[in-house]
Design a protein around this motif. Structure first.
Motif, mmCIF file in Angstrom:
data_model
loop_
_atom_site.group_PDB
_atom_site.id
_atom_site.type_symbol
_atom_site.label_atom_id
_atom_site.label_comp_id
_atom_site.label_asym_id
_atom_site.label_seq_id
_atom_site.Cartn_x
_atom_site.Cartn_y
_atom_site.Cartn_z
ATOM 1 N N ARG A 9 0.825 -1.207 0.000
ATOM 2 C CA ARG A 9 0.000 0.000 0.000
ATOM 3 C C ARG A 9 0.860 1.259 0.000
ATOM 4 N NH1 ARG A 9 -5.068 -0.532 2.359
ATOM 5 N NH2 ARG A 9 -5.288 1.717 2.001
ATOM 6 N N ARG A 10 2.172 1.084 0.074
ATOM 7 C CA ARG A 10 3.118 2.199 0.001
ATOM 8 C C ARG A 10 4.046 1.948 -1.183
ATOM 9 N NH1 ARG A 10 2.591 4.640 5.107
ATOM 10 N NH2 ARG A 10 1.807 3.260 6.727
ATOM 11 N N PRO A 11 3.568 2.194 -2.392
ATOM 12 C CA PRO A 11 4.288 1.749 -3.592
ATOM 13 C C PRO A 11 5.601 2.470 -3.854
ATOM 14 C CG PRO A 11 2.426 3.158 -4.184
ATOM 15 C CD PRO A 11 2.307 2.898 -2.716
ATOM 16 N N TRP A 12 5.918 3.500 -3.079
ATOM 17 C CA TRP A 12 7.142 4.258 -3.332
ATOM 18 C C TRP A 12 8.351 3.697 -2.604
ATOM 19 C CZ3 TRP A 12 8.800 5.785 1.384
ATOM 20 C CH2 TRP A 12 7.834 5.921 2.393
ATOM 21 N N VAL A 13 8.147 2.786 -1.629
ATOM 22 C CA VAL A 13 9.244 2.328 -0.775
ATOM 23 C C VAL A 13 10.318 1.601 -1.574
ATOM 24 C CG1 VAL A 13 9.884 0.822 1.133
ATOM 25 C CG2 VAL A 13 7.808 2.216 1.295
ATOM 26 N N PHE A 14 9.931 0.564 -2.298
ATOM 27 C CA PHE A 14 10.920 -0.222 -3.030
ATOM 28 C C PHE A 14 11.501 0.514 -4.241
ATOM 29 C CE2 PHE A 14 8.748 -3.581 -0.638
ATOM 30 C CZ PHE A 14 9.847 -4.199 -0.079
ATOM 31 N N PRO A 15 10.691 1.266 -5.011
ATOM 32 C CA PRO A 15 11.305 2.057 -6.087
ATOM 33 C C PRO A 15 12.340 3.050 -5.586
ATOM 34 C CG PRO A 15 8.954 1.885 -6.441
ATOM 35 C CD PRO A 15 9.230 1.291 -5.080
ATOM 36 N N LEU A 16 12.098 3.654 -4.423
ATOM 37 C CA LEU A 16 13.075 4.592 -3.874
ATOM 38 C C LEU A 16 14.370 3.872 -3.520
ATOM 39 C CD1 LEU A 16 13.954 7.348 -2.748
ATOM 40 C CD2 LEU A 16 12.896 6.681 -0.573
ATOM 41 N N GLY A 17 14.257 2.728 -2.856
ATOM 42 C CA GLY A 17 15.444 1.960 -2.512
ATOM 43 C C GLY A 17 16.215 1.521 -3.740
ATOM 44 N N LEU A 18 15.480 1.096 -4.772
ATOM 45 C CA LEU A 18 16.125 0.678 -6.017
ATOM 46 C C LEU A 18 16.810 1.858 -6.694
ATOM 47 C CD1 LEU A 18 16.647 -1.510 -8.158
ATOM 48 C CD2 LEU A 18 14.438 -0.893 -9.189
ATOM 49 N N LEU A 19 16.147 3.010 -6.705
ATOM 50 C CA LEU A 19 16.710 4.203 -7.338
ATOM 51 C C LEU A 19 18.002 4.629 -6.653
ATOM 52 C CD1 LEU A 19 16.204 6.336 -9.545
ATOM 53 C CD2 LEU A 19 14.965 7.683 -7.834
ATOM 54 N N VAL A 20 18.004 4.630 -5.327
ATOM 55 C CA VAL A 20 19.204 4.999 -4.573
ATOM 56 C C VAL A 20 20.327 4.009 -4.857
ATOM 57 C CG1 VAL A 20 20.190 5.197 -2.256
ATOM 58 C CG2 VAL A 20 17.970 6.227 -2.754
ATOM 59 N N THR A 21 20.000 2.719 -4.886
ATOM 60 C CA THR A 21 21.008 1.690 -5.145
ATOM 61 C C THR A 21 21.625 1.849 -6.529
ATOM 62 O OG1 THR A 21 19.844 0.131 -3.699
ATOM 63 C CG2 THR A 21 21.429 -0.790 -5.271
ATOM 64 N N VAL A 22 20.779 2.023 -7.546
ATOM 65 C CA VAL A 22 21.273 2.180 -8.916
ATOM 66 C C VAL A 22 22.144 3.425 -9.031
ATOM 67 C CG1 VAL A 22 20.578 2.640 -11.303
ATOM 68 C CG2 VAL A 22 19.385 0.894 -9.973
ATOM 69 N N PHE A 23 21.694 4.514 -8.423
ATOM 70 C CA PHE A 23 22.468 5.757 -8.483
ATOM 71 C C PHE A 23 23.847 5.583 -7.866
ATOM 72 C CE2 PHE A 23 23.894 9.685 -6.473
ATOM 73 C CZ PHE A 23 23.927 10.536 -7.577
ATOM 74 N N LEU A 24 23.914 4.943 -6.700
ATOM 75 C CA LEU A 24 25.194 4.775 -6.024
ATOM 76 C C LEU A 24 26.104 3.803 -6.771
ATOM 77 C CD1 LEU A 24 24.048 4.683 -2.281
ATOM 78 C CD2 LEU A 24 25.109 6.579 -3.524
ATOM 79 N N VAL A 25 25.522 2.750 -7.327
ATOM 80 C CA VAL A 25 26.330 1.797 -8.097
ATOM 81 C C VAL A 25 26.955 2.478 -9.316
ATOM 82 C CG1 VAL A 25 26.183 -0.254 -9.573
ATOM 83 C CG2 VAL A 25 25.125 -0.272 -7.315
ATOM 84 N N TYR A 26 26.221 3.404 -9.902
ATOM 85 C CA TYR A 26 26.746 4.124 -11.072
ATOM 86 C C TYR A 26 27.730 5.226 -10.675
ATOM 87 C CZ TYR A 26 26.888 7.538 -14.853
ATOM 88 O OH TYR A 26 27.322 8.443 -15.798
ATOM 89 N N SER A 27 27.460 5.920 -9.575
ATOM 90 C CA SER A 27 28.213 7.134 -9.248
ATOM 91 C C SER A 27 29.485 6.885 -8.446
ATOM 92 C CB SER A 27 27.313 8.104 -8.461
ATOM 93 O OG SER A 27 26.166 8.447 -9.212
ATOM 94 N N LEU A 28 29.506 5.857 -7.602
ATOM 95 C CA LEU A 28 30.620 5.691 -6.670
ATOM 96 C C LEU A 28 31.911 5.123 -7.259
ATOM 97 C CD1 LEU A 28 28.946 4.475 -3.352
ATOM 98 C CD2 LEU A 28 29.872 6.723 -3.893
#
Length: 224
Positions: free
Chosen positions: A14-33
């Motif tokens: 019922r909180r559809p933003w939780v997992f997309p946010l976690g995935l977005l942060v993970t993808v961003f860090l994997v690309y940027s770090l």
């Protein structure tokens, strides 16, 4: 009372933003770090204008990484409701090992960033606001004014995650301004690049902060 209980027992789906946010942060860090993990200035995506710039930039990136991960955990309703003690500990990590040192280092980096004065002013304001909202949010929690704490931390969250928005806006403005390189910018790709960087830095954090304020106002109206 029933409404409050229902809100606190909402299942994760019922909180559809939780997992997309976690995935977005993970993808961003994997690309940027990766370019910064070896501490090699030659691999930096941002050219260092001074000798001290790269170490401070890496410091900012390191603390900002901690801030992004812990911030994503902080707004996870399940963690906040089921494990309040862990939520408090993670919050302290976000404040003292993430947002505060990252914003201070970011302020220093902004003063010497090679993207022109428009971008520098924007990044200085971003760092200042991030620091201020985070400190105020922590003060409200210490004072047990949890409603105010939540509002200030929503703003801190928006500013923390604005680096992701920044990347998206960079692509948008590059597509919009590239056809104007021979007209508006007199054929100077450097001038166009500085314009893109300047506009991107402003829209990168101003838009998320405005959305956060809209959401807070809307939520307050619903509760009223």
């Amino acid at each position: 009372m029933v409404t409050t209980i229902e809100q606190h027992t909402k299942p994760w789906w019922r909180r559809p933003w939780v997992f997309p946010l976690g995935l977005l942060v993970t993808v961003f860090l994997v690309y940027s770090l990766p370019p910064y993990l070896g501490l090699d200035p030659a691999r930096s995506r941002i050219p260092g204008p001074t000798a001290w710039y790269y170490p401070v930039l890496v410091t900012h990136i390191g603390f900002a990484t901690i801030a992004m991960v812990t911030c994503a955990l902080q707004i996870w309703p399940w963690l906040r409701q089921k494990h309040p003690a862990l939520h408090r500990r993670t919050g302290r990590v976000y404040v003292f090992a993430g947002a505060i040192p990252a914003s201070i280092a970011g302020f220093t980096v902004a003063l010497a960033a090679p993207f022109g004065p428009v971008g520098a002013v924007s990044n200085v304001l971003l760092a200042t606001l991030w620091f201020g909202c985070t400190v105020q949010g922590y003060r409200m929690a210490r004072a047990r004014r949890f409603g105010d704490h939540r509002r200030w931390m929503v703003r801190s969250f928006a500013l923390c995650m604005s680096i992701i928005s920044n990347r998206i806006w960079g692509v948008v403005w590059a597509l919009v301004l590239a056809p104007q390189v021979d007209t508006t910018f007199g054929g100077s790709e450097l001038a166009m690049g500085q314009a893109i960087a300047g506009i991107t830095t402003w829209t990168g954090w101003v838009v998320p902060l405005l959305v956060a304020e809209w959401w807070l106002t809307r939520s307050r109206g619903r509760r009223a």
